[in-house]
Design an enzyme around this catalytic site. Sequence first.
Site, PDB file in Angstrom:
ATOM      1  N   ASP A 118       0.853  -1.184   0.000  1.00  0.00           N
ATOM      2  CA  ASP A 118       0.000   0.000   0.000  1.00  0.00           C
ATOM      3  C   ASP A 118       0.887   1.231   0.000  1.00  0.00           C
ATOM      4  OD1 ASP A 118      -2.429  -1.428   0.135  1.00  0.00           O
ATOM      5  OD2 ASP A 118      -2.325  -1.552   2.314  1.00  0.00           O
ATOM      6  N   ASP A 136      -7.107  -1.466  -4.535  1.00  0.00           N
ATOM      7  CA  ASP A 136      -8.221  -1.115  -3.649  1.00  0.00           C
ATOM      8  C   ASP A 136      -9.146  -0.099  -4.316  1.00  0.00           C
ATOM      9  OD1 ASP A 136      -7.017  -2.748  -1.714  1.00  0.00           O
ATOM     10  OD2 ASP A 136      -5.927  -1.064  -0.831  1.00  0.00           O
TER      11      ASP A 136
END
Length: 154
Positions: A118, A136
Site C-alpha cells: 500500500d 483497492d
Amino acid sequence: MNWAKRSAFFLISVACFLADYYSKYWALTELGARKIVVNTYMNFILAFNHGAAFSFLARAGGWQRWLFAGFAGIVALWLIMTLLTKSHHWLMSVSYACILGGAVGNLYDRVVYGYVIDFIQWHYRTFYWPVFNLADVAITLGVILMLIAELHRR
C-alpha cells in the site's frame, strides 16, 4: 454477449491490474522509508499490509495470508466465469472487470510477497485514512459501479 465485448471487459481487468502492479513497483523502488507529500490531503508512504482491509487480522500469525489469498482466488475465478458465461448490463460487467483487476493485483502481492503493498494515504487535519493502493481503488470503483448498475436495473 459476444467475444469482442468480453475481451473489452478483460482488457479493463488487465488495465486495472497493470496500473496497480506498476504503481506498486514505483512505490517499492522510489519511496523506501520516505514520505512524499502530494498535497494538503494526500501523501505517498510505503506500507506493507499483512491483513485485509484496514489491516484486519494483520497480526494473526501468518495463516491469514493464505486465507485472504484463497478468498481472492475464488472471487477472481467466479468473476472470470461470470464474465465468460453470463450476459449482464454493460455497467455490471465493467464493475466485475474492475473488481477482478483489483482482486488479482492484491492476490499477486499476497502470493509473491506475503503482504499487500500500500502507498496512498489520504488525510484531513489529524484524521488519517488507512493506506491503500490502486487495486483497492479498482475494487471500490467496481463495487460503486455494481450498486449503480443494480439501482439502474430496478
